[in-house]
Design a protein around this motif. Structure first.
Motif, PDB file in Angstrom:
ATOM      1  N   VAL A  33     -71.530 -51.658 -21.990  1.00  0.00           N
ATOM      2  CA  VAL A  33     -70.626 -51.612 -20.837  1.00  0.00           C
ATOM      3  C   VAL A  33     -69.637 -50.452 -20.961  1.00  0.00           C
ATOM      4  CG1 VAL A  33     -69.077 -53.386 -21.831  1.00  0.00           C
ATOM      5  CG2 VAL A  33     -69.126 -53.039 -19.362  1.00  0.00           C
ATOM      6  N   ASP A  34     -69.435 -49.779 -19.843  1.00  0.00           N
ATOM      7  CA  ASP A  34     -68.482 -48.676 -19.756  1.00  0.00           C
ATOM      8  C   ASP A  34     -67.061 -49.253 -19.721  1.00  0.00           C
ATOM      9  OD1 ASP A  34     -67.473 -46.041 -19.006  1.00  0.00           O
ATOM     10  OD2 ASP A  34     -67.294 -46.856 -16.979  1.00  0.00           O
ATOM     11  N   LEU A  35     -66.082 -48.443 -20.086  1.00  0.00           N
ATOM     12  CA  LEU A  35     -64.692 -48.944 -20.065  1.00  0.00           C
ATOM     13  C   LEU A  35     -63.964 -48.574 -18.761  1.00  0.00           C
ATOM     14  CD1 LEU A  35     -62.422 -50.379 -21.791  1.00  0.00           C
ATOM     15  CD2 LEU A  35     -61.639 -48.068 -22.309  1.00  0.00           C
ATOM     16  N   LEU A  39     -64.447 -51.791 -16.663  1.00  0.00           N
ATOM     17  CA  LEU A  39     -63.710 -52.946 -17.198  1.00  0.00           C
ATOM     18  C   LEU A  39     -62.209 -52.851 -16.930  1.00  0.00           C
ATOM     19  CD1 LEU A  39     -65.305 -53.475 -20.761  1.00  0.00           C
ATOM     20  CD2 LEU A  39     -65.658 -54.889 -18.735  1.00  0.00           C
ATOM     21  N   ILE A  40     -61.696 -51.612 -16.954  1.00  0.00           N
ATOM     22  CA  ILE A  40     -60.249 -51.373 -16.806  1.00  0.00           C
ATOM     23  C   ILE A  40     -60.058 -50.266 -15.769  1.00  0.00           C
ATOM     24  CG2 ILE A  40     -58.130 -50.625 -18.037  1.00  0.00           C
ATOM     25  CD1 ILE A  40     -59.202 -53.106 -19.341  1.00  0.00           C
ATOM     26  N   ALA A  41     -59.055 -50.411 -14.916  1.00  0.00           N
ATOM     27  CA  ALA A  41     -58.771 -49.345 -13.941  1.00  0.00           C
ATOM     28  C   ALA A  41     -58.411 -48.067 -14.701  1.00  0.00           C
ATOM     29  CB  ALA A  41     -57.619 -49.768 -13.042  1.00  0.00           C
ATOM     30  N   TRP A  42     -58.942 -46.940 -14.212  1.00  0.00           N
ATOM     31  CA  TRP A  42     -58.705 -45.665 -14.897  1.00  0.00           C
ATOM     32  C   TRP A  42     -57.204 -45.403 -15.046  1.00  0.00           C
ATOM     33  CZ3 TRP A  42     -56.223 -41.050 -13.936  1.00  0.00           C
ATOM     34  CH2 TRP A  42     -56.499 -40.029 -14.859  1.00  0.00           C
ATOM     35  N   GLY A  43     -56.789 -45.026 -16.263  1.00  0.00           N
ATOM     36  CA  GLY A  43     -55.399 -44.657 -16.503  1.00  0.00           C
ATOM     37  C   GLY A  43     -54.445 -45.842 -16.618  1.00  0.00           C
ATOM     38  N   ARG A  44     -54.955 -47.048 -16.511  1.00  0.00           N
ATOM     39  CA  ARG A  44     -54.093 -48.234 -16.555  1.00  0.00           C
ATOM     40  C   ARG A  44     -54.254 -48.977 -17.881  1.00  0.00           C
ATOM     41  NH1 ARG A  44     -52.443 -49.409 -11.244  1.00  0.00           N
ATOM     42  NH2 ARG A  44     -51.022 -50.883 -12.238  1.00  0.00           N
ATOM     43  N   LYS A  45     -53.312 -49.859 -18.123  1.00  0.00           N
ATOM     44  CA  LYS A  45     -53.336 -50.611 -19.380  1.00  0.00           C
ATOM     45  C   LYS A  45     -53.589 -52.104 -19.156  1.00  0.00           C
ATOM     46  CE  LYS A  45     -50.114 -47.530 -21.706  1.00  0.00           C
ATOM     47  NZ  LYS A  45     -48.693 -47.235 -21.622  1.00  0.00           N
ATOM     48  N   GLU A  46     -53.451 -52.530 -17.887  1.00  0.00           N
ATOM     49  CA  GLU A  46     -53.549 -53.964 -17.614  1.00  0.00           C
ATOM     50  C   GLU A  46     -55.015 -54.416 -17.576  1.00  0.00           C
ATOM     51  OE1 GLU A  46     -52.204 -51.858 -15.129  1.00  0.00           O
ATOM     52  OE2 GLU A  46     -50.261 -51.847 -16.127  1.00  0.00           O
ATOM     53  N   ILE A  47     -55.213 -55.640 -18.033  1.00  0.00           N
ATOM     54  CA  ILE A  47     -56.557 -56.224 -17.985  1.00  0.00           C
ATOM     55  C   ILE A  47     -56.591 -57.247 -16.853  1.00  0.00           C
ATOM     56  CG2 ILE A  47     -58.220 -57.666 -19.239  1.00  0.00           C
ATOM     57  CD1 ILE A  47     -57.040 -56.378 -21.826  1.00  0.00           C
ATOM     58  N   THR A  71     -64.353 -41.820 -23.173  1.00  0.00           N
ATOM     59  CA  THR A  71     -62.899 -41.697 -23.328  1.00  0.00           C
ATOM     60  C   THR A  71     -62.508 -41.636 -24.804  1.00  0.00           C
ATOM     61  OG1 THR A  71     -62.723 -42.985 -21.311  1.00  0.00           O
ATOM     62  CG2 THR A  71     -60.721 -42.805 -22.593  1.00  0.00           C
ATOM     63  N   SER A  72     -61.288 -41.167 -25.068  1.00  0.00           N
ATOM     64  CA  SER A  72     -60.784 -41.004 -26.441  1.00  0.00           C
ATOM     65  C   SER A  72     -60.783 -42.320 -27.209  1.00  0.00           C
ATOM     66  CB  SER A  72     -59.369 -40.444 -26.411  1.00  0.00           C
ATOM     67  OG  SER A  72     -58.501 -41.471 -26.000  1.00  0.00           O
ATOM     68  N   SER A  73     -60.949 -42.212 -28.513  1.00  0.00           N
ATOM     69  CA  SER A  73     -61.094 -43.403 -29.365  1.00  0.00           C
ATOM     70  C   SER A  73     -59.911 -44.345 -29.262  1.00  0.00           C
ATOM     71  CB  SER A  73     -61.249 -43.039 -30.828  1.00  0.00           C
ATOM     72  OG  SER A  73     -61.655 -41.761 -30.997  1.00  0.00           O
ATOM     73  N   LYS A  74     -58.691 -43.782 -29.176  1.00  0.00           N
ATOM     74  CA  LYS A  74     -57.503 -44.632 -29.230  1.00  0.00           C
ATOM     75  C   LYS A  74     -57.506 -45.671 -28.091  1.00  0.00           C
ATOM     76  CE  LYS A  74     -52.661 -44.004 -29.878  1.00  0.00           C
ATOM     77  NZ  LYS A  74     -51.537 -43.153 -29.475  1.00  0.00           N
ATOM     78  N   ARG A  75     -57.757 -45.176 -26.885  1.00  0.00           N
ATOM     79  CA  ARG A  75     -57.765 -46.070 -25.718  1.00  0.00           C
ATOM     80  C   ARG A  75     -58.900 -47.097 -25.814  1.00  0.00           C
ATOM     81  NH1 ARG A  75     -56.177 -46.840 -20.423  1.00  0.00           N
ATOM     82  NH2 ARG A  75     -57.854 -47.242 -18.942  1.00  0.00           N
ATOM     83  N   VAL A  76     -60.080 -46.615 -26.168  1.00  0.00           N
ATOM     84  CA  VAL A  76     -61.239 -47.510 -26.235  1.00  0.00           C
ATOM     85  C   VAL A  76     -61.047 -48.547 -27.337  1.00  0.00           C
ATOM     86  CG1 VAL A  76     -63.746 -47.625 -26.437  1.00  0.00           C
ATOM     87  CG2 VAL A  76     -62.701 -45.605 -25.419  1.00  0.00           C
ATOM     88  N   ALA A  77     -60.560 -48.090 -28.503  1.00  0.00           N
ATOM     89  CA  ALA A  77     -60.366 -48.988 -29.652  1.00  0.00           C
ATOM     90  C   ALA A  77     -59.395 -50.107 -29.302  1.00  0.00           C
ATOM     91  CB  ALA A  77     -59.851 -48.196 -30.851  1.00  0.00           C
ATOM     92  N   LYS A  78     -58.357 -49.750 -28.552  1.00  0.00           N
ATOM     93  CA  LYS A  78     -57.335 -50.728 -28.185  1.00  0.00           C
ATOM     94  C   LYS A  78     -57.933 -51.872 -27.359  1.00  0.00           C
ATOM     95  CE  LYS A  78     -53.862 -51.112 -25.050  1.00  0.00           C
ATOM     96  NZ  LYS A  78     -53.196 -50.498 -23.938  1.00  0.00           N
ATOM     97  N   PHE A  79     -58.709 -51.501 -26.337  1.00  0.00           N
ATOM     98  CA  PHE A  79     -59.296 -52.546 -25.482  1.00  0.00           C
ATOM     99  C   PHE A  79     -60.413 -53.298 -26.200  1.00  0.00           C
ATOM    100  CE2 PHE A  79     -57.317 -49.908 -22.149  1.00  0.00           C
ATOM    101  CZ  PHE A  79     -56.521 -50.898 -21.591  1.00  0.00           C
ATOM    102  N   ALA A  80     -61.178 -52.583 -27.016  1.00  0.00           N
ATOM    103  CA  ALA A  80     -62.251 -53.238 -27.771  1.00  0.00           C
ATOM    104  C   ALA A  80     -61.657 -54.298 -28.695  1.00  0.00           C
ATOM    105  CB  ALA A  80     -63.037 -52.204 -28.564  1.00  0.00           C
ATOM    106  N   SER A  89     -66.792 -44.658 -28.926  1.00  0.00           N
ATOM    107  CA  SER A  89     -65.941 -43.843 -28.045  1.00  0.00           C
ATOM    108  C   SER A  89     -66.277 -42.363 -28.191  1.00  0.00           C
ATOM    109  CB  SER A  89     -64.471 -44.082 -28.377  1.00  0.00           C
ATOM    110  OG  SER A  89     -64.247 -43.792 -29.728  1.00  0.00           O
ATOM    111  N   ASN A  90     -65.632 -41.513 -27.424  1.00  0.00           N
ATOM    112  CA  ASN A  90     -65.926 -40.063 -27.394  1.00  0.00           C
ATOM    113  C   ASN A  90     -67.441 -39.852 -27.348  1.00  0.00           C
ATOM    114  OD1 ASN A  90     -63.222 -39.028 -27.668  1.00  0.00           O
ATOM    115  ND2 ASN A  90     -63.295 -39.816 -29.754  1.00  0.00           N
TER     116      ASN A  90
END
Ligand SMILES: [Mg+2]
Length: 177
Positions: A33-35, A39-47, A71-80, A89-90
């Protein structure tokens, strides 16, 4: 035209994929699944709570999930971490390597593996090349990274051409029926 970019199914949201029926009708065991905007609105943090419930339902049904994102690892890692699912990621989708890596993580056969994403030039193209079952979703929000601006416009043209010609159809409500 552009058959390799064509999704098997087109739904409005990932939440419209009825996982219980999917398990019954198709022999799917793993979902890539793509992020962003899937799964998450682009540029947003809310789930979105509905998406969170969808993920919980997948786990309850013992469907394996893996996030594959460019997307960059930091953002993906956080939601994962929040969703408690593995990720890559990347990723340079639509190249084969991130999809192959995800299939290894999921430990499923390609015929048992599904790809869900909002972009035909990354998610769907990559999944189709490896003969995975591909599902296109409408992006959660219209905003997107500047880098995708050009192919986003091209994508809109192709999708509306397919819809007009009846080459693909957008499922109304849940799928599978
Ligand atoms: Mg996306």
């Amino acid at each position: 035209m552009f058959g390799i970019l064509k999704p098997k199914v087109y739904v409005d949201s990932i939440c419209n994929i009825d996982l219980k029926k999917l398990k019954k009708v198709k022999n799917i065991k793993g979902i890539i699944v793509d992020l962003d905007n899937t799964l998450i609105a682009w540029g947003r943090k809310e789930i979105d709570s509905k998406i969170n419930d969808w993920i919980k339902e997948a786990k309850r049904l013992k469907l394996k999930l893996c996030i594959v994102s460019n997307t960059s690892s930091k953002r993906v890692a956080k939601f994962a971490e929040i969703f408690e699912i593995p990720y890559s990621s990347n990723s340079f989708k639509p190249f084969n390597s991130p999809f192959i890596k995800a299939i290894e993580i999921l430990n499923t056969a390609p015929s048992e593996t599904m790809v869900i994403g909002d972009q035909i030039f990354t998610d769907i193209w990559g999944g189709n090349r490896l003969k995975l079952f591909t599902i296109l979703v409408t992006p959660i929000v219209k905003r997107d990274s500047i880098g995708t601006f050009l192919h986003r416009n091209f994508e809109k043209i192709i999708i509306s051409f397919w819809l007009r010609r009846g080459i693909i159809k957008k499922e109304i409500g849940n799928w599978p029926k």
